[in-house]
Design a protein around this motif. Structure first.
Motif, PDB file in Angstrom:
ATOM      1  N   SER A  90     -12.691   6.330   3.050  1.00 13.15           N
ATOM      2  CA  SER A  90     -11.706   4.947   2.751  1.00 13.15           C
ATOM      3  C   SER A  90     -12.081   3.944   3.747  1.00 13.15           C
ATOM      4  O   SER A  90     -12.771   4.050   4.898  1.00 13.15           O
ATOM      5  CB  SER A  90      -9.956   5.390   3.048  1.00 13.15           C
TER       6      SER A  90
ATOM      7  N   GLY B   9     -10.338   0.423   5.278  1.00 10.62           N
ATOM      8  CA  GLY B   9      -9.138  -0.672   5.130  1.00 10.62           C
ATOM      9  C   GLY B   9      -9.239  -1.762   6.064  1.00 10.62           C
ATOM     10  O   GLY B   9     -10.077  -1.804   7.289  1.00 10.62           O
TER      11      GLY B   9
ATOM     12  N   ASP C  72      -2.131   7.973   0.459  1.00  7.41           N
ATOM     13  CA  ASP C  72      -2.148   6.523   0.512  1.00  7.41           C
ATOM     14  C   ASP C  72      -1.111   5.933   1.425  1.00  7.41           C
ATOM     15  O   ASP C  72      -1.429   5.073   2.208  1.00  7.41           O
ATOM     16  CB  ASP C  72      -1.924   6.133  -1.275  1.00  7.41           C
TER      17      ASP C  72
ATOM     18  N   PHE D  28      -2.015  -5.599   4.046  1.00  5.58           N
ATOM     19  CA  PHE D  28      -2.959  -4.420   4.390  1.00  5.58           C
ATOM     20  C   PHE D  28      -3.715  -4.199   3.019  1.00  5.58           C
ATOM     21  O   PHE D  28      -3.122  -4.183   1.807  1.00  5.58           O
ATOM     22  CB  PHE D  28      -2.256  -2.931   4.633  1.00  5.58           C
TER      23      PHE D  28
ATOM     24  N   ASP E   5      -5.427   0.124  -2.668  1.00  4.48           N
ATOM     25  CA  ASP E   5      -3.894   0.029  -1.990  1.00  4.48           C
ATOM     26  C   ASP E   5      -3.722  -1.337  -1.401  1.00  4.48           C
ATOM     27  O   ASP E   5      -4.528  -1.652  -0.482  1.00  4.48           O
ATOM     28  CB  ASP E   5      -3.698   1.143  -0.942  1.00  4.48           C
TER      29      ASP E   5
ATOM     30  N   THR F 105      -0.554   0.173  -5.822  1.00  2.67           N
ATOM     31  CA  THR F 105      -2.111   0.722  -5.781  1.00  2.67           C
ATOM     32  C   THR F 105      -2.548   0.470  -7.285  1.00  2.67           C
ATOM     33  O   THR F 105      -2.210   0.525  -8.360  1.00  2.67           O
ATOM     34  CB  THR F 105      -1.836   2.431  -5.910  1.00  2.67           C
TER      35      THR F 105
ATOM     36  N   LYS G 109      -6.651  -1.352   1.394  1.00  3.95           N
ATOM     37  CA  LYS G 109      -7.432  -0.034   1.531  1.00  3.95           C
ATOM     38  C   LYS G 109      -7.832   0.275   0.398  1.00  3.95           C
ATOM     39  O   LYS G 109      -7.368   0.602  -0.785  1.00  3.95           O
ATOM     40  CB  LYS G 109      -6.612   1.104   2.302  1.00  3.95           C
ATOM     41  N   TYR G 110      -9.328   0.570   0.481  1.00  6.31           N
ATOM     42  CA  TYR G 110      -9.862   1.057  -0.602  1.00  6.31           C
ATOM     43  C   TYR G 110     -10.523   2.552  -0.390  1.00  6.31           C
ATOM     44  O   TYR G 110     -11.149   2.786   0.896  1.00  6.31           O
ATOM     45  CB  TYR G 110     -11.098   0.180  -0.972  1.00  6.31           C
ATOM     46  N   SER G 111     -10.024   3.343  -1.257  1.00  6.99           N
ATOM     47  CA  SER G 111     -10.470   4.724  -0.846  1.00  6.99           C
ATOM     48  C   SER G 111     -11.475   5.313  -1.898  1.00  6.99           C
ATOM     49  O   SER G 111     -11.315   5.022  -3.369  1.00  6.99           O
ATOM     50  CB  SER G 111      -9.116   5.828  -1.266  1.00  6.99           C
TER      51      SER G 111
ATOM     52  N   GLY H  76      -6.614  -4.935   7.863  1.00  2.80           N
ATOM     53  CA  GLY H  76      -4.939  -5.248   7.988  1.00  2.80           C
ATOM     54  C   GLY H  76      -4.955  -6.609   8.725  1.00  2.80           C
ATOM     55  O   GLY H  76      -6.011  -6.777   9.766  1.00  2.80           O
TER      56      GLY H  76
ATOM     57  N   ARG I 279      -2.199   6.815   4.859  1.00  2.31           N
ATOM     58  CA  ARG I 279      -3.227   6.207   5.510  1.00  2.31           C
ATOM     59  C   ARG I 279      -2.675   4.596   5.543  1.00  2.31           C
ATOM     60  O   ARG I 279      -3.254   3.926   6.686  1.00  2.31           O
ATOM     61  CB  ARG I 279      -4.322   6.106   4.402  1.00  2.31           C
ATOM     62  N   THR I 280      -2.019   4.245   4.811  1.00  2.00           N
ATOM     63  CA  THR I 280      -1.357   2.725   4.994  1.00  2.00           C
ATOM     64  C   THR I 280      -0.936   2.626   6.292  1.00  2.00           C
ATOM     65  O   THR I 280      -1.024   1.832   6.917  1.00  2.00           O
ATOM     66  CB  THR I 280      -0.552   2.265   3.883  1.00  2.00           C
TER      67      THR I 280
END
Lengths: 687, 277
Positions: free
Chosen positions: A163, A165, A52, A682, A650, A641, A684-686, A167, A55-56
């Motif tokens: 994922s 995301g 996480d 930001f 996230d 998260t 983000k969806y995984s 931002g 990737r963020t």
């Protein structure tokens, strides 16, 4: 200036440990102690928290990551495509590769370092080798930066991971979309990642909008991996990067389009010989654009002395393509020795042109003016690299490596040949040269947790095409047009490095000193015999070999985890450069320190960071440098998260440059203020 | 991979070498290559048919002209031994007010060059409403030892870019001078030969070549406000010709500023030629 602490661990730690030896994890114990970190840098992985964070941080551009690396500084001409500088070395002195593949920017003005064509989401890791020791992929004097492309991890427990995301950054109204997907099934694995970014002109700390700091880009990367059995695999990488409307506030021009594509096919045999063979091709098309600039110049007429205004537009396209292949393998020729052999060849083709269109008000367009700023040239380099690692005892390891590069430059452009006859050169069509590198590195364990690494080396590097055949390349920093020197000699470096590495479970430290004594240092020297090309150029500089120059760098990195949820990181770097004449070397950053603290408990993360740079008063007036004041900025970031339909969401919120400080760093061209306070969000969806 | 590339290089280089060889085996030179026939007629009394060939129609400037002579009794046979004299004549005005003058000439050698007779005429003005040019060719046919003259009415064009200038030298010289630029006729980026001729007007009918001056050049790109390095000032090579080197760093419109000096004194003012690449 966004940063996250974890990325620094992920990237710096393996490098800390591997700085000297890229591929000898079995021999160098420091690598073993840090193995878990190195493993966790592999993506996608088993440890979801790390995934996480990593990737963020894909929201950060590669430049932001580079700025946090050991010994690395960035030369900034705009908000995008910052040029890496390692311990004072940059451009042709450095060897920047992608998985060992050579790739060269197509811009004569260094507006497109190849790091600009790579996104963090494309990458698995970054490996840095300091000084002459980084010659595995080509002779160079300043070090190497190898960007390892990401690949699906067959060992991953999750066979399917994707994922999405989004931002946003307030200071530049930056919108970012990231997408990645990977799947593993039996012997096949594939992955795909895509990034789209669009930034508008940013606002600086003094609340000014900085014009021409916008950019937008898209990056796509696909990888397919076939693993027929336990020890073999085949991999195909395709990468496409397309940046448009990229502003360069410090330059008189922007970039209309910068496009790169890369193809690579790799075979690996993971037996005791660790055979790796690769064939690749990449191509870059780069078009500068001044159509949005005010191009009205006031010209003093030579004949009547009166001032006149003219309008001028320049077309400056550049092309660069590289075809290459390499094969490397390891020969463990006895219990204590391991020999790594690498043979490679690449052919690089480049051409850059400039056409100037000029109009005086009220009169017709004057005939267009054309020149080849990089006459079409083909450079073919064949190299062989040998590295032997001797495991003398638990306490002592010795590594020796050497490289020979046979370099052949073939000038393909008759036009280029004729252009240079102006300077009384009769250019031979072909020029070949042998450059070499030899290094000795010793690691000795003073204590179980304290080791000393000493490196001594000698290396040469070929002059770049611009340094050899550049034709009136305008340098916006000193305002001079640069002309190549067809018979310039290779630059040579004698290198010495001493590093101490201290590693305990709670604290890891690296302290290093490096010193380079350079001969035939390549630098532009003012030539008053050649008239300036342009009414805005200060004059002409021709690349020459300066008899000697010195560079000294020291770095300190400390990673401290007093308790599990709390960690501190300090990275301090300092470089000093001096020309043989006693003048300071231009474009050397002052002491820069980043200090970060991170608290992480469960799904919650909090991070504060402080970056400080001292003033730079050691400047080269001749190069047009001015003193740069010191600055300190503060950044803050938090993350949480959530669970959403059994998948992770996230969310991250941060503020950079909290005090809205108006500042610029010494390597920033044009002394243009960097972004002011910015709010970052930001998501983000995984799944 | 390496081998393949090397092989390709060797192949390429050998192809280049082979093709170069072929170029070197250039056959007989056609002396009229690039020339077109401008005029033809008979030199009455010399038993010769006269053809005048030029690179383009007559123009104000230094014209390279090639005279081809045929035996008028046997038109297939070229005359290769003759004495040729150019007699250009400009007539201005009409009747009693008419005024005549000639212009600088370079007569061909008595012996032929590849069966033809190259020479030159520098027309000092174009044909105008009240000024007409005639070009006379006097031929002394050594084959039959006969003399005669062919006369042509010609039109002298005014070129878009001036390649000849007539000026009066500043004191103390005070001569009327004709400066023509001959080279670079095919200017290219890089180093180029530059060649001028300088003639002095001794009288209306006599414009001899003059080698007693010195010429200095400064190329300039007016739109960019820059020049070029490593130029070589022309020096006299005899017969009024001055040869040097000029460098152009890029395509576009160049201006070659010219200074003419006599015994170290500048005697010209604002002289220049434009060249577009």
């Amino acid at each position: 200036m966004r940063k996250n602490f974890v990325i620094v661990w992920l990237v710096v730690l393996p490098i800390l440990s591997m700085a000297q030896i890229a591929d000898s994890s079995k021999i160098w114990p420091t690598v073993i102690t840090l193995q878990e970190v190195k493993v966790s840098a592999d993506l996608p992985l088993n440890n979801s928290d790390v995934v996480d964070f990593y990737r963020t941080n894909h929201f950060a551009t590669l430049d932001n990551i580079n700025a946090r690396l050991d010994g690395m500084a960035l030369i900034k001409r705009g908000a995008y495509a910052l040029e890496p500088q390692l311990n004072g070395f940059s451009g042709g002195q450095l060897n920047v590769t992608i998985d060992g593949m050579r790739m060269f920017g197509a811009c004569t003005d260094k507006m497109d370092p190849i790091t600009s064509y790579i996104e963090p989401s494309n990458l698995k890791s970054i490996a840095i080798n300091q000084g002459t020791n980084g010659s595995i992929n080509g002779c160079n004097i300043g070090g190497s930066v190898d960007l390892c492309l990401m690949e699906p991890n067959q060992k991953s427990l999750n066979p399917y991971a994707s994922s999405l995301g989004f931002g946003y950054e307030s200071v530049s109204k930056s919108k970012n979309v990231l997408f990645s997907i990977a799947s593993i099934k039996n012997k096949w694995a594939w992955g795909f990642d895509a990034v789209y970014r669009k930034n508008e002109n940013y606002r600086s700390g003094d609340d000014q909008i900085i014009p021409f700091s916008q950019f937008q880009k898209a990056n796509l990367h696909a990888v397919v991996k076939y693993t027929p059995d336990d020890i073999q695999n085949y991999k195909l990488d395709l990468l496409y990067d397309d940046a448009r409307n990229v502003g360069y506030p410090a330059l008189p021009m922007d970039v209309g389009i910068a496009r790169a594509s890369l193809m690579a096919f790799e075979y690996q045999l993971n037996n005791k010989n660790q055979l790796k063979a690769k064939i690749y091709y990449n191509t870059i098309h780069h078009v500068m654009d001044d159509s949005k600039r005010d191009s009205l110049y006031i010209l003093d007429s030579n004949t009547d002395g009166k001032s006149d205004s003219v309008y001028m537009r320049m077309d400056m396209p550049g092309k660069s393509s590289t075809l290459g292949a390499y094969v490397q393998f390891v020969l463990p020729w006895n219990e204590r020795n391991r020999l790594l052999v690498k043979a490679d060849n690449y052919t690089h083709n480049s051409l850059a042109e400039m056409t100037m269109h000029m109009r005086y008000p009220g009169s017709a367009l004057v005939p267009s003016m054309y020149m080849q700023t990089w006459p079409q040239m083909l450079r073919n380099v064949s190299g062989i690299f040998l590295q032997n690692t001797t495991f003398v005892s638990q306490k002592l390891q010795i590594m020796m490596n050497g490289r020979l590069d046979y370099n052949m430059d073939i000038l393909q452009s008759q036009y280029g040949q004729e252009q240079f006859s102006v300077f009384n050169y009769s250019l031979s069509k072909k020029q070949s040269k042998l450059v070499k590198s030899l290094n000795l590195s010793v690691q000795y364990y003073l204590l179980k947790s304290l080791s000393m690494v000493t490196t001594m080396g000698y290396s040469e590097r070929m002059p770049t095409i611009g340094e050899r055949l550049g034709f009136y390349l305008y340098n916006a920093y000193d305002g001079y047009d640069y002309i190549g020197n067809p018979y310039i000699k290779p630059e040579k470096s004698n290198y010495f490095r001493l590093a101490f590495q201290f590693s305990r479970p709670k604290i890891k430290t690296n302290f290093s000193q490096s010193f380079s004594y350079l001969r035939n240092y390549i630098m532009g020297v003012t030539d008053t015999q050649i008239p300036a090309m342009n009414f805005y150029a200060n004059g002409i500089r021709v690349y020459q070999n300066i008899p000697s120059a010195k560079l000294y760098s020291t770095d300190l990195q400390v990673l401290f985890n007093p308790i599990n949820s709390l960690s501190f990181y300090l990275n301090s770097k300092f470089t000093m450069g001096e020309l043989g004449s006693g003048e300071p070397m231009p474009l050397i950053p002052p002491l820069n320190t980043v200090f970060a603290a991170q608290y992480q408990k469960g799904k919650f993360m909090l991070q504060a960071e402080c970056e400080n740079s001292l003033a730079q008063n050691r400047i080269n007036l001749n190069y047009g440098e001015r003193q740069t004041p010191s600055y300190t900025i503060f950044n803050f970031k938090s993350g949480y998260t959530f669970k959403l339909f059994k998948y992770a969401l996230d969310a991250s919120l941060g503020v950079t440059n909290i005090l809205n400080k108006a500042y610029y760093a010494h390597l920033d061209w044009g002394r243009i203020y960097r972004p002011g306070r910015s709010l970052e969000m930001f998501l983000k969806y995984s799944f | 991979m390496k081998h393949i590339l090397k092989f390709i290089y060797i192949l390429l280089i050998s192809v280049l070498l082979i093709s170069c060889d072929k170029n070197n085996e250039a056959p007989t030179i056609d002396p009229l290559d690039g020339y077109t026939k401008l005029k033809e007629g008979y030199a009455l009394g010399a038993s010769a048919k006269v053809e005048i060939w030029g690179k383009k129609n007559f123009f104000m400037g230094y014209n390279n002209l090639v005279v081809v002579l045929y035996d008028s009794l046997n038109l297939k046979e070229k005359i290769t031994d003759a004495h040729i004299h150019f007699m250009p004549l400009m007539t201005m005005g009409m009747g009693a007010m008419a005024m005549q003058h000639t212009c600088p000439i370079e007569n061909p050698d008595e012996t032929d060059t590849n069966d033809v007779f190259p020479g030159a005429v520098a027309f000092v003005m174009p044909t105008t409403a009240d000024g007409t040019w005639k070009l006379g060719i006097a031929v002394h046919n050594h084959k039959y030892d006969k003399e005669g003259e062919a006369n042509f009415d010609i039109t002298v064009d005014n070129p878009e870019t001036s390649v000849l200038t007539v000026f009066t030298a500043l004191a103390p010289d005070n001569n009327k001078l004709v400066l023509s630029i001959l080279e670079p006729s095919k200017p290219k980026v890089g180093i180029n030969d530059i060649e001028f001729t300088l003639h002095r007007k001794a009288s209306m009918m006599d414009w001899p070549a003059d080698d007693s001056y010195t010429i200095e050049i400064t190329p300039e790109m007016p739109s960019m406000g820059h020049g070029s390095p490593n130029n070589v000032n022309p020096v006299s090579s005899g017969n009024g010709h001055y040869k040097g080197k000029v460098n152009f760093t890029m395509t576009g419109e160049w201006k070659i500023n010219v200074l003419v000096k006599k015994d170290g004194n500048l005697i010209s003012k604002d002289l220049y030629f434009n060249i577009t690449l």
